[in-house]
Design a protein around this motif. Structure first.
Motif, PDB file in Angstrom:
ATOM      1  N   LEU A  65       0.818  -1.216   0.000  1.00 33.23           N
ATOM      2  CA  LEU A  65       0.000   0.000   0.000  1.00 33.23           C
ATOM      3  C   LEU A  65       0.848   1.260   0.000  1.00 33.23           C
ATOM      4  N   VAL A  66       0.586   2.108  -1.005  1.00 33.17           N
ATOM      5  CA  VAL A  66       1.182   3.453  -1.046  1.00 33.17           C
ATOM      6  C   VAL A  66       0.058   4.447  -0.779  1.00 33.17           C
ATOM      7  N   VAL A  67       0.298   5.385   0.113  1.00 34.27           N
ATOM      8  CA  VAL A  67      -0.651   6.475   0.324  1.00 34.27           C
ATOM      9  C   VAL A  67      -0.012   7.756  -0.196  1.00 34.27           C
ATOM     10  N   MET A  68      -0.622   8.282  -1.262  1.00 35.46           N
ATOM     11  CA  MET A  68      -0.181   9.567  -1.803  1.00 35.46           C
ATOM     12  C   MET A  68      -1.079  10.639  -1.234  1.00 35.46           C
ATOM     13  N   THR A  69      -0.493  11.723  -0.770  1.00 34.68           N
ATOM     14  CA  THR A  69      -1.321  12.853  -0.327  1.00 34.68           C
ATOM     15  C   THR A  69      -0.862  14.085  -1.083  1.00 34.68           C
ATOM     16  N   THR A  70      -1.800  14.939  -1.454  1.00 31.69           N
ATOM     17  CA  THR A  70      -1.421  16.206  -2.065  1.00 31.69           C
ATOM     18  C   THR A  70      -1.839  17.322  -1.118  1.00 31.69           C
ATOM     19  N   LEU A  71      -0.871  18.165  -0.790  1.00 25.85           N
ATOM     20  CA  LEU A  71      -1.122  19.262   0.134  1.00 25.85           C
ATOM     21  C   LEU A  71      -1.238  20.544  -0.683  1.00 25.85           C
ATOM     22  N   GLY A  72      -2.450  21.109  -0.710  1.00 24.30           N
ATOM     23  CA  GLY A  72      -2.675  22.317  -1.517  1.00 24.30           C
ATOM     24  C   GLY A  72      -3.809  23.107  -0.901  1.00 24.30           C
ATOM     25  N   THR A  73      -4.766  23.514  -1.743  1.00 23.60           N
ATOM     26  CA  THR A  73      -5.964  24.194  -1.218  1.00 23.60           C
ATOM     27  C   THR A  73      -6.650  23.289  -0.210  1.00 23.60           C
ATOM     28  N   LEU A 115      -4.034   2.765   8.386  1.00 19.65           N
ATOM     29  CA  LEU A 115      -3.766   2.033   7.136  1.00 19.65           C
ATOM     30  C   LEU A 115      -2.436   1.296   7.079  1.00 19.65           C
ATOM     31  N   TRP A 116      -1.489   1.673   7.897  1.00 11.46           N
ATOM     32  CA  TRP A 116      -0.177   1.022   7.907  1.00 11.46           C
ATOM     33  C   TRP A 116       0.391   0.819   6.501  1.00 11.46           C
ATOM     34  N   PRO A 117       0.556   1.925   5.762  1.00  7.12           N
ATOM     35  CA  PRO A 117       1.091   1.778   4.404  1.00  7.12           C
ATOM     36  C   PRO A 117       2.577   1.431   4.393  1.00  7.12           C
ATOM     37  N   GLU A 118       3.063   1.051   3.217  1.00  8.93           N
ATOM     38  CA  GLU A 118       4.508   0.833   3.019  1.00  8.93           C
ATOM     39  C   GLU A 118       5.226   2.153   2.804  1.00  8.93           C
ATOM     40  N   LEU A 119       4.493   3.117   2.222  1.00 11.55           N
ATOM     41  CA  LEU A 119       5.132   4.375   1.833  1.00 11.55           C
ATOM     42  C   LEU A 119       4.096   5.504   1.770  1.00 11.55           C
ATOM     43  N   PHE A 120       4.486   6.672   2.289  1.00  9.12           N
ATOM     44  CA  PHE A 120       3.720   7.908   2.045  1.00  9.12           C
ATOM     45  C   PHE A 120       4.454   8.720   0.991  1.00  9.12           C
ATOM     46  N   VAL A 121       3.715   9.243   0.022  1.00  6.88           N
ATOM     47  CA  VAL A 121       4.283  10.193  -0.943  1.00  6.88           C
ATOM     48  C   VAL A 121       3.540  11.514  -0.761  1.00  6.88           C
ATOM     49  N   VAL A 122       4.292  12.597  -0.674  1.00  4.70           N
ATOM     50  CA  VAL A 122       3.695  13.905  -0.412  1.00  4.70           C
ATOM     51  C   VAL A 122       3.863  14.801  -1.637  1.00  4.70           C
ATOM     52  N   GLY A 123       2.725  15.171  -2.238  1.00  4.32           N
ATOM     53  CA  GLY A 123       2.749  16.028  -3.415  1.00  4.32           C
ATOM     54  C   GLY A 123       2.078  17.364  -3.129  1.00  4.32           C
ATOM     55  N   GLY A 124       1.761  18.082  -4.199  1.00  5.28           N
ATOM     56  CA  GLY A 124       1.251  19.450  -4.052  1.00  5.28           C
ATOM     57  C   GLY A 124       2.419  20.410  -4.199  1.00  5.28           C
ATOM     58  N   GLY A 125       2.125  21.657  -4.535  1.00  6.53           N
ATOM     59  CA  GLY A 125       3.174  22.648  -4.809  1.00  6.53           C
ATOM     60  C   GLY A 125       4.213  22.733  -3.705  1.00  6.53           C
ATOM     61  N   VAL A 126       3.755  22.636  -2.464  1.00  8.66           N
ATOM     62  CA  VAL A 126       4.640  22.817  -1.311  1.00  8.66           C
ATOM     63  C   VAL A 126       5.677  21.688  -1.198  1.00  8.66           C
ATOM     64  N   SER A 127       5.461  20.590  -1.934  1.00  8.00           N
ATOM     65  CA  SER A 127       6.394  19.460  -1.809  1.00  8.00           C
ATOM     66  C   SER A 127       7.783  19.813  -2.343  1.00  8.00           C
ATOM     67  N   LYS A 128       7.871  20.926  -3.095  1.00  6.32           N
ATOM     68  CA  LYS A 128       9.218  21.343  -3.536  1.00  6.32           C
ATOM     69  C   LYS A 128      10.060  21.822  -2.344  1.00  6.32           C
ATOM     70  N   ASP A 129       9.383  22.193  -1.241  1.00  6.05           N
ATOM     71  CA  ASP A 129      10.099  22.594  -0.017  1.00  6.05           C
ATOM     72  C   ASP A 129      10.078  21.482   1.025  1.00  6.05           C
ATOM     73  N   ALA A 130       9.943  20.246   0.562  1.00  8.47           N
ATOM     74  CA  ALA A 130       9.763  19.115   1.491  1.00  8.47           C
ATOM     75  C   ALA A 130      10.867  19.041   2.544  1.00  8.47           C
TER      76      ALA A 130
END
Ligand code: BGC
Length: 260
Positions: free
Chosen positions: A135-143, A205-220
């Protein structure tokens, strides 16, 4: 020569609050085949008004031909081509059977998909989660906060984890990057809210990986290292291209299901 060599390239279109962006996508690379075109989102962004803009985008690109499938992202739940929630888009999309209208108006096979789901599909095929099993959980942080669940490479659509209720709040109203901006939170202050959010999702959910997207991810690097989680958490690599690439990928898949 591949059997699709003569087909026009799939087009991805990202319908956002301020801009409608599109590009033909080379799926063998997971990359734009031409420079993307951006047109302002119409002030009243009804499905018809958005369809007119998509038409302009289609006409702009030479390698988009009559048989090019088009993937369109929307910041809402989509089931069977119908938009079912409209937290941050024009309410006229709600319960409107948008896919057939877009197909009739544009004359292309259309796939309408949630924006975060499209981004997740792009990251699993071409980006930060490439080849990841489980399981991968992708989240996008934006509006708002968008989410995509992907299990062994397969999308489980419309997860809407941005609307989990945490401490009595709709999570995206506390932890989206727009809230960081609105409340003038520093990265460490915002990271506390993200900690609360991701710990909660992790415990469910106990995923294997979180991926964080959205414009702000450039400042991760300013906030991801502050988080203490059991799950690896990494920034998206396709950034603002992910929605377009993922939408085109899904549109091509659906096109092949329909025509081959
Ligand atoms: C919507 C989601 C969307 C997310 C990011 C949320 O408010 O409910 O469908 O993916 O915002 O745009």
């Amino acid at each position: 020569m591949s059997k699709h060599a003569k087909q026009g390239l799939p087009l991805g279109i990202d319908v956002g609050g301020s801009g409608i962006k599109g590009a033909p996508v080379d799926l063998s690379q997971g990359a734009f085949a031409s420079k993307r075109l951006r047109i302002d989102t119409p002030a009243v962004s009804t499905p018809e008004a958005v369809a007119d803009v998509i038409n302009q985008v289609v006409e702009h690109f030479e390698d988009v031909r009559g048989d090019s499938p088009i993937g369109v992202t929307i910041p809402g739940v989509v089931t069977h081509g119908v938009v079912r929630s409209a937290a941050n888009i024009d309410k006229s999309w709600l319960d409107f059977d948008a896919e057939p209208m877009l197909e009739a108006k544009l004359g292309h096979d259309i796939v309408l998909v949630n924006d975060a789901d499209a981004a997740g599909v792009a990251e699993i095929h071409y980006g930060a989660a490439k080849g990841q099993k489980g399981l991968v959980v992708m989240t996008t942080l934006g509006t708002g906060i968008g989410s995509a669940l992907i299990y062994d490479g397969k999308l489980i659509p419309n997860s809407e984890l941005g609307h989990l209720e945490i401490d009595g709040f709709d999570a995206e109203t506390r932890a989206a990057s727009s809230v960081k901006d609105k409340e003038g939170l520093s990265y460490p202050e915002w990271a506390e809210r993200l900690q609360r959010y991701y710990s909660h999702v992790e415990a469910l959910l106990w995923p294997e990986l979180f991926v964080v997207g959205g414009g702000v991810s450039k400042d991760a690097d300013q906030f991801l290292p502050l988080l203490r989680l059991k799950t690896p958490i990494v920034p998206a690599t396709l950034q603002n291209k992910a929605g377009i690439i993922g939408a085109a990928h899904l549109a091509q898949e659906e096109h092949e299901r329909r025509h081959h």
